[in-house]
Design a protein around this motif. Structure first.
Motif, short mmCIF file in Angstrom:
data_model
loop_
_atom_site.label_atom_id
_atom_site.label_comp_id
_atom_site.label_asym_id
_atom_site.label_seq_id
_atom_site.Cartn_x
_atom_site.Cartn_y
_atom_site.Cartn_z
N ALA A 172 0.79 -1.28 0.10
CA ALA A 172 0.11 0.21 -0.02
C ALA A 172 0.88 1.24 -0.07
N VAL A 173 1.97 1.39 0.69
CA VAL A 173 2.76 2.56 0.91
C VAL A 173 3.55 2.66 -0.39
N ALA A 174 4.00 1.69 -1.05
CA ALA A 174 4.75 1.57 -2.22
C ALA A 174 3.80 1.97 -3.42
N ALA A 175 2.79 1.72 -3.46
CA ALA A 175 1.74 1.90 -4.52
C ALA A 175 1.03 3.36 -4.62
N GLN A 176 1.93 4.45 -5.00
CA GLN A 176 1.43 5.63 -5.21
C GLN A 176 0.84 5.88 -6.72
N ARG A 177 -0.54 5.40 -6.90
CA ARG A 177 -1.22 5.35 -8.09
C ARG A 177 -1.60 7.10 -8.28
N GLU A 178 -1.36 7.56 -9.51
CA GLU A 178 -1.80 8.65 -9.84
C GLU A 178 -3.15 8.59 -10.24
N VAL A 179 -4.16 9.34 -9.93
CA VAL A 179 -5.55 9.43 -10.36
C VAL A 179 -5.78 9.46 -11.88
N SER A 180 -5.93 8.30 -12.45
CA SER A 180 -5.90 8.35 -13.93
C SER A 180 -7.26 8.51 -14.66
N ARG A 181 -8.33 9.43 -13.82
CA ARG A 181 -9.42 9.53 -14.33
C ARG A 181 -9.67 10.39 -15.72
N ILE A 182 -10.22 9.91 -16.66
CA ILE A 182 -10.23 10.76 -17.82
C ILE A 182 -11.44 11.91 -17.67
N THR A 183 -10.76 12.92 -17.78
CA THR A 183 -11.98 13.99 -17.53
C THR A 183 -11.08 15.22 -18.48
N GLY A 184 -11.92 16.35 -18.65
CA GLY A 184 -11.43 17.19 -19.54
C GLY A 184 -11.35 18.90 -18.75
N LEU A 185 -11.74 18.63 -17.53
CA LEU A 185 -11.97 19.74 -16.86
C LEU A 185 -10.75 20.70 -16.79
N ALA A 186 -9.54 20.23 -16.25
CA ALA A 186 -8.32 20.89 -16.16
C ALA A 186 -7.95 21.79 -17.54
N ALA A 187 -8.30 21.14 -18.83
CA ALA A 187 -8.04 21.59 -19.93
C ALA A 187 -9.04 22.74 -20.13
N ARG A 188 -10.24 22.74 -19.91
CA ARG A 188 -11.40 23.69 -19.81
C ARG A 188 -11.07 24.98 -19.20
#
Length: 725
Positions: A704-720
């Motif tokens: 658990a400590v080693a698994a730094q998973r980036e949130v890989s959700r597909i969204t367009g909010l940042a670009a908008r």
């Protein structure tokens, strides 16, 4: 050749809620004794006359039984049958005594009167107006459900599914099922595309019908949203997933996608395909935020002559000794219409908010505080000494779907100069959209949260996207204050967040962070039960195991999952006792004294998602369960409302977001697999105020400590949020 059997249902011995499979005892016409009937009989009630078609079989253990293939029901005509029928649980609040009163008043005409003139129930002695209204409503509901179940025999609807469909659509439920069964897969939780497809096939809908292809595409997007948090999918991925689901060629699915996009049943935005609701929410959320950022405000005008030195002196005089970073956060909150304030536990987010509120109160500038769940809102209110509510209640949400369900919106915005929203990591796209839409231009919005917590349960990654966009000012607090630094919980939370293993102090009775090594899942569960029943009471007598200790699991499945832990802890902490009432409702055993959690907002009952309570009474006659949520608030649930409540000796880590408990126990095992990650462990640990105990396999902790998973959700909010790029 199938045989026929007609008789009156005496009692139901067993019924499976998921399948409707039933074992019952029937009194055949002209016979003295009872016979056993078995089969899918989801809607039958004691007292009804049944016309059955099937075969007699010899069961190895239970003897001769009638195995039902098809059946029809008829209402009872005898007074005894009517009483049994009405008291069967069909109507909320009607037990044997009330049923006898009704039947005694109207005799053999009882059911006819309920159908044609139910207002005559007022003639029954002891029935008040409120109870009469509840019985009338329930009688109308069960008639529609009966219609659904008759249809279900044709198309394969189970009883629980029929009830869900009725709750969603009400009186037009049968019309929806016949006209567009694929709506069930999109709009009703727990109904998959295969179920809707099976119903459609039974109704004669062709496999390559345009409506079926559109439904498959929409369902693939809805699964991506509910299971993975995606707001959209790349076109090629969507076509591939839908083609597998529909078992059709990709070319056919691609053509169907083009048609659906033309009809605006789906939205194509570059390479991404959206459900219209998510596309609208994402684009409108970005637009409203950008407009807020540009608007002049009363707060900016009130503090335009105040520099940072004056601000710090003013706050120090009011008793707030802020760090430079905290003071900067207060200053930016006064100057920028939108600000994100982040930081881990013990870094002073709450103190910063309190300091900001004191300045606003001095100038009589209105403030609203809100959080995604009831428990998070109460925490915020207690910490700031300022009233706080759930976001739904703040927005005057009336339940259901549709824009008209939200009392506060862009046409009727919130009446405040500053809106503070805590636990922003829990904000999903749709809720964030409704919230920001209700903030009037010229007001300020402060998002407070911990970016390292688990993402929202719903689709989107709002906090992450806003931080990535850099379009909204953000201040991150990272100084751990000395009082917080003395806490093993906070020290370990930050260690976990930095990829370091927590330090446990099993041998130190004065410590607050413990480890119990139990690598086998069943031994882990047994250890948790022992900790709750023995160790907590002996070593930490200040903690009540039912009220103060929360078990947080990563999954609902398996020996150390939420479901089995709840069953084991209920048996250990609240065992059967003749002095305590109990009832099995919807497949779950409830006892007076059980710890339970509200699973979604219910504004009619005034309870919020995440509220914890204890069952104080179970009334078999009235068909009610009373739950005390706090010293001043007890709520009576009808039995058919208990699907909103779950046992809460153990809950999921996700469900605990925004909450805080005196003590937390966290099972960590290798069978949790991909669920083990740093955010999950960090979120679980930071739910505790005074004590954390990890139980399980140390290799799972390391994973658990080693698994730094980036949130890989597909969204367009940042670009908008960066429209010019």
């Amino acid at each position: 050749m199938p045989e026929q059997l007609t008789g009156t249902l005496d009692r139901i011995t067993y019924r499976a809620d998921d399948s409707g499979y039933t074992v019952a005892r029937l009194k055949p016409q002209g016979a003295k004794g009872l016979v056993t009937v078995v089969g899918r009989l989801p809607d039958i009630q004691p007292g009804e006359l049944l016309e059955l078609e099937g075969d007699w079989v010899e069961h190895r253990a239970h003897g001769r039984q009638f195995e039902v293939a098809r059946y029809r029901t008829a209402p009872p005509t005898s007074t005894e049958g009517i009483v049994r029928y009405l008291a069967s649980g069909l109507l909320p609040g009607v037990g044997p005594v009330t049923a006898e009163r009704i039947a005694a008043t109207f005799g053999p005409s009882t059911l006819e009167i309920l159908d044609r003139d139910p207002r005559r129930l007022r003639e029954v002695k002891g029935l008040g107006g409120k109870k009469v209204a509840a019985i009338i409503s329930a009688w109308e509901q069960q008639r529609t459900i009966k219609e659904l179940l008759v249809l279900g025999q044709e198309v394969g609807l189970s009883a629980p599914l029929a009830i869900k469909i009725f709750k969603q659509y009400g009186e037009i439920a049968v019309e929806i099922v016949r006209g567009d069964p694929y709506r069930l897969a999109i709009e009703i939780e727990g109904v998959g595309f295969p179920t809707a497809d099976r119903i459609a096939a039974a109704l004669g809908i062709a496999r390559d019908a345009p409506g079926r292809i559109t439904a498959g595409l929409r369902y693939a997007l809805s699964v991506a949203a509910s299971e993975d948090g995606h707001c959209a999918l790349p076109e090629a991925d969507l076509i591939a997933q839908a083609a597998r689901l529909l078992e059709l060629p990709r070319d056919s699915v691609a053509a169907g996608l083009d048609e659906a996009a033309l009809a605006v049943l789906l939205v194509r935005d570059g390479d991404l395909i959206y459900l219209p609701a998510f596309y609208h929410a994402e684009t409108e959320l970005a637009r409203h935020l950008l407009e807020l950022l540009e608007a002049p405000t009363n707060i900016k005008r009130a503090f335009e002559l105040t520099d940072s030195r004056q601000l710090r002196a003013q706050l120090q005089e009011a008793g707030y000794a802020l760090t430079v970073r905290q003071s900067e956060a207060v200053m930016v909150a006064l100057r920028s219409p939108v600000l994100i304030l982040t930081g881990g536990p013990g870094t002073g987010k709450t103190t910063t908010v309190r300091a900001l509120l004191s300045l606003l109160h001095e100038r009589d500038l209105g403030v609203l505080l809100a959080a995604p769940t009831g428990r998070a809102a109460r925490r915020l209110g207690e910490a700031t000494q300022h009233p706080a509510g759930t976001i739904h209640r703040t927005l005057e949400y009336a339940g259901g779907v549709g824009a008209d369900r939200w009392g506060r919106n862009d046409q009727n915005p919130l009446d405040a100069e500053m809106i503070v929203v805590d636990e922003t990591s829990m904000l999903d796209l749709l809720l964030a959209h409704h919230l920001v839409k209700a903030v009037r231009r010229g007001a300020h919005l402060l998002f407070v949260g911990d970016a390292d917590q688990l993402p929202s349960v719903g689709p989107g990654a709002v906090l992450r996207d806003l931080l990535v966009s850099a379009a909204v000012p953000a201040i991150h607090l990272d100084t751990i204050f000395r009082q917080a630094a003395d806490s093993g919980i906070i020290a370990n939370a930050h260690a976990i967040n930095h990829g370091e293993l927590p330090e446990v102090n099993e041998a130190n009775p004065a410590g607050d962070f413990f480890w119990a090594d139990r690598a086998d899942p069943r031994e882990c569960a047994e250890a948790i039960v022992k900790i709750m029943t023995t160790r907590i009471r002996s070593r930490f007598p200040q903690f009540d195991p039912i009220h103060d200790v929360q078990v947080l699991a990563a999954t609902h499945r398996g020996p150390a999952g939420v479901a089995e832990l709840n069953a084991a802890l209920q048996q250990a902490l609240n065992p059967p006792d003749p002095s305590r009432a109990e009832a099995t409702i919807g497949g779950t055993l409830y006892r007076a004294g059980d710890r339970v959690i509200q699973m979604r907002n219910n504004y009619e009952l005034d309870v919020s998602n995440g509220d914890l309570g204890v069952i104080t009474a179970i009334d078999d006659e009235e068909r009610t369960v009373t739950i005390r949520f706090d010293a001043e608030r007890s709520v009576a649930y009808q039995w058919n409302e208990l699907d909103e409540v779950a046992l809460a000796y153990a809950i999921s880590v996700h469900k605990a977001q925004g909450s805080e408990y005196p003590a937390v126990i966290v099972p960590l095992l290798r069978y949790y697999g991909n669920l083990l990650n740093r955010s999950l462990l960090y979120t679980a640990v930071t739910r505790a105020r005074q004590m954390v105990t990890l139980v399980g396999d140390w290799r799972a902790v390391q994973t658990a400590v080693a698994a730094q998973r980036e949130v890989s959700r597909i969204t367009g909010l940042a670009a908008r949020m960066r429209p010019d790029e």
